[in-house]
Scaffold this active site. Structure first.
Site, short mmCIF file in Angstrom:
data_model
loop_
_atom_site.label_atom_id
_atom_site.label_comp_id
_atom_site.label_asym_id
_atom_site.label_seq_id
_atom_site.Cartn_x
_atom_site.Cartn_y
_atom_site.Cartn_z
N CYS A 49 0.83 -1.22 0.00
CA CYS A 49 0.00 0.00 0.00
C CYS A 49 0.86 1.26 0.00
O CYS A 49 0.59 2.21 -0.71
CB CYS A 49 -0.90 0.02 1.23
SG CYS A 49 -1.97 -1.40 1.32
N ALA A 161 -16.06 27.04 -19.90
CA ALA A 161 -16.60 28.22 -19.19
C ALA A 161 -15.98 28.32 -17.80
O ALA A 161 -15.59 29.42 -17.35
CB ALA A 161 -18.12 28.12 -19.09
N GLU A 180 -14.48 20.05 -9.88
CA GLU A 180 -14.97 19.21 -10.98
C GLU A 180 -15.36 17.86 -10.40
O GLU A 180 -14.56 17.22 -9.74
CB GLU A 180 -13.86 19.07 -12.04
CG GLU A 180 -14.10 18.03 -13.09
CD GLU A 180 -15.39 18.25 -13.89
OE1 GLU A 180 -15.59 19.36 -14.40
OE2 GLU A 180 -16.21 17.30 -13.95
N VAL A 302 -20.09 19.08 -6.10
CA VAL A 302 -20.82 20.04 -5.26
C VAL A 302 -22.21 19.48 -4.98
O VAL A 302 -22.92 19.04 -5.89
CB VAL A 302 -20.90 21.42 -5.95
CG1 VAL A 302 -21.85 22.35 -5.22
CG2 VAL A 302 -19.51 22.04 -6.00
N GLU A 402 -20.26 18.89 -37.71
CA GLU A 402 -20.97 19.61 -38.77
C GLU A 402 -19.99 20.19 -39.79
O GLU A 402 -20.35 20.46 -40.93
CB GLU A 402 -21.68 20.77 -38.07
CG GLU A 402 -22.89 21.31 -38.73
CD GLU A 402 -23.66 22.12 -37.71
OE1 GLU A 402 -24.43 21.54 -36.94
OE2 GLU A 402 -23.47 23.35 -37.67
N ARG A 426 -29.84 22.53 -37.10
CA ARG A 426 -29.78 21.14 -36.62
C ARG A 426 -31.14 20.52 -36.39
O ARG A 426 -31.34 19.32 -36.60
CB ARG A 426 -28.98 21.11 -35.32
CG ARG A 426 -27.54 21.34 -35.57
CD ARG A 426 -26.77 21.39 -34.28
NE ARG A 426 -25.38 21.63 -34.61
CZ ARG A 426 -24.43 21.86 -33.74
NH1 ARG A 426 -24.71 21.91 -32.46
NH2 ARG A 426 -23.21 22.06 -34.13
N GLU A 558 -23.22 26.16 -20.75
CA GLU A 558 -24.44 25.39 -21.04
C GLU A 558 -25.38 25.28 -19.85
O GLU A 558 -26.56 24.97 -20.02
CB GLU A 558 -24.05 23.99 -21.55
CG GLU A 558 -25.22 23.24 -22.17
CD GLU A 558 -24.84 21.90 -22.78
OE1 GLU A 558 -23.65 21.59 -22.88
OE2 GLU A 558 -25.77 21.16 -23.16
#
Ligand code: SIN
Length: 596
Positions: A49, A161, A180, A302, A402, A426, A558
């Site tokens: 370990c 962002a 994150e 969070v 695209e 789209r 987003e």
């Protein structure tokens, strides 16, 4: 690189030093089952370990949420990802991916089954060492018994962002913690393919492209069914050029320009040669955060916002993978946790007919940020507006950008017929594909279009492309009638010569399709983007249910609603993340300065 042989050196250093803590028994291959998890495999090599974990005291082994020491030890013995990738002879290696640098522990685990993180989106048959095990974890310290952390600004979500807000606030002098929940940073931004829309840029001017803020606004409003918040759209367009300059100033290359659906002019900025924008800018943003020593914590979810009793947001409660639940107080919180395309339950709540459809999104796109923001008093808008992208490779989660259509590919159904203006918005293109036999279609292109866009190489690597030295051969590979396919291409090539698509009204016909080899990728629509989210104002303050901004609470990307209305244009997402990420970072910074 240190070879695996150097494990022996570590083994000598640690020989006999099995874990001291009662909570961590030495891994035992028989107890851990027949699939030989990594801990047991290491034990076989006499690494205990302590060979992997840091020992902070005699009682227990403490692993931080970034798993820093464990990962440093992996690298010490096995080499860096780049070194390991070089050793691998096959053309595909999980140690070299568009997700960039990541922790070894994102995939490999000593104590539970190892999983290839890439398989969240791809379906690679890549055996990975390790198996399941039942090993006791150190019990998390209860939240109320640990000191509350303090910082200036908390940013939730390490996509474009979040990184942009964090870097902007840091550069203005704020102390920032970027949280994150996933084991890796980058979010959906790291997967973003097409590019970043921007107008009146120096790069456009250099290439002689005529475009304007007003035309970008008109395109964006039209694409969104005029349901967009016009004030936010004006900001998106007006500040897009300075966002390109900002990204360039921190090391990004977005000098190539292409066209995406719904855009009147060439304004989609991307790396030289037409490489994918997301992987590149994520790498740049990560490096900038690392160079500034911004406190970025992965595996840190969070749970809720902390409020001061008078409606002001003053912090968050976090659940760290190893550290358990703890509280951070701050002068401002920026929510940048992305959308919910990968949350089938939430998608089903707003658009039941989309349940079961594939998604182009990473697995963390589950909308937690919106729900946490709503619980914190924020107003959710446009949640029903969920975008289906017309071209996800059939049977997979791989988005076919695209930009392939932008550079000249056309859509052909399994009867060999063209059926839509490939560069319509789209929503319309997706409906058209779903209406074809089998609900799918093929993107058809030739070697000239292939060479025009670097991203296409990746589709070959992933085995997604069918090919033929002649159109007849391609038709056979597609299972389509050869004569109809040839007729469709002939009509299209004549439209190219005439600069007029009489059949479907496609305005931009950049290339003919007549240079062998010929190629086809089968595609189906997939859930790609959620236009709704937290309502914000021009300062990116989150608007509460009472219609007023919530003090201390900002949002960008987003996770917010309003910029894209009912349908987002390709290339407007990365543009939004950078522009509104910068605004959120700057305004959170102002809040910090005003509180002093
Ligand atoms: C694409 O490249 O098609 C997707 C990019 C975007 O959604 O903006």
């Amino acid at each position: 690189m240190k070879s695996l042989r150097s494990i022996a050196t570590i083994a000598i250093a640690t020989l006999g030093l099995f874990c001291a803590g009662a909570s961590y028994a030495a891994p035992d291959a028989t107890r851990l089952g027949s699939s030989t998890p990594l801990a047991a495999m290491h034990k076989d090599k006499k690494v205990t370990c302590k060979g992997c974990h840091e020992e902070k005291n005699q009682e227990k082994i403490v692993v931080d949420d970034n798993e820093t020491v464990v990962n440093a030890t992996c690298v010490e013995c096995h080499g860096t990802l780049a070194e390991m990738a070089k050793e691998k002879k096959e053309h595909l290696t999980p140690h070299q991916s568009h997700l960039g640098l990541m922790n070894c522990t994102s995939c490999h685990s000593g104590h539970s089954q190892s999983k290839t993180y890439c398989n969240n989106c791809h379906t690679f048959d890549m055996p990975i060492p390790g198996g399941t095990a039942a090993i006791k974890r150190v019990k998390p310290v209860p939240a109320d018994s640990r000191p509350v952390e303090k910082t200036d600004i908390i940013v939730i979500g390490a996509g474009a962002a979040g990184f942009t807000a964090a870097i902007t606030a840091h550069d203005g002098g704020a102390k920032v913690i970027l949280l994150e929940k996933q084991p890796i940073t980058g979010g959906n931004s790291a997967l973003s393919a097409g590019g970043m829309n921007a107008t009146e840029t120096a790069f456009q001017k250099k290439k002689g492209i005529k475009d304007s803020v007003d035309v970008m606004i008109q395109d964006t409003m039209k694409g969104g069914g005029n349901h967009n918040n016009p004030e936010l759209v004006r900001i998106l367009a007006t500040q897009s050029a300075s966002s390109v300059d900002w990204l360039t100033s921190i090391g990004a290359d977005i000098s190539d320009i292409g066209q995406m659906a719904g855009a009147t002019n060439y304004r989609t900025h991307r790396p030289t040669g037409g490489a994918a924008v997301g992987a590149h800018i994520t790498k740049v943003l990560k490096k900038n955060a690392a160079d500034r020593k911004i406190d970025v914590r992965v595996n840190s979810k969070v749970l809720k916002l902390v409020e001061d009793g008078k409606g002001k947001v003053i912090g968050v409660v976090v659940e760290g993978k190893h550290s358990g639940t703890y509280t951070i107080l701050a002068k401002a919180v920026v929510m940048a946790a992305g959308g919910f395309s990968a949350n089938q339950t939430l998608v089903g709540q707003y658009q039941p007919q989309f349940v079961g459809m594939t998604t182009s999104n990473q697995p963390g796109a589950t909308g937690d940020g919106m729900l946490i923001g709503e619980q914190g008093g924020g107003q959710l808008i446009d949640m029903k507006e969920i975008q289906i992208h017309p071209t996800v490779a059939a049977g997979s989660r791989i988005l076919i950008t695209e930009a392939v259509r932008g550079n000249g590919a056309i859509l052909i159904n399994r009867n060999g017929k063209r059926f839509v203006n490939e560069l319509t918005t789209r929503d319309k293109a997706s409906q058209a594909v779903l209406a074809q036999p089998g609900g799918s279609a093929f993107l058809v292109f030739d070697s000239v279009i292939h060479k025009s866009l670097k991203q296409i190489d990746g589709y070959f690597e992933l085995g997604l492309v069918k090919e033929g030295a002649t159109l007849a051969e391609l038709a056979q590979a597609m299972g389509a009638p050869a004569d109809t396919l040839a007729q469709s291409l002939d009509t299209y090539n004549k439209a190219f010569e005439a600069k007029k698509d009489a059949e479907f009204g496609r305005a931009d016909l950049p290339r003919a399709i007549r240079t062998p080899k010929f190629y086809a990728i089968e595609i189906k629509p997939g859930i790609h983007y959620t236009m709704g989210g937290l309502q914000i104002n021009a300062e990116t303050q989150v608007i509460g249910k009472h219609g007023q901004p919530i003090p201390g609470f900002y949002a960008a990307g987003e996770v917010t609603g309003g910029v894209h209305g009912k349908n987002r244009l390709g290339g407007n997402s990365i543009s939004e993340t950078i522009t509104f990420g910068r605004i959120a970072g700057a305004n959170a910074l102002k809040a910090v300065k005003n509180s002093k």
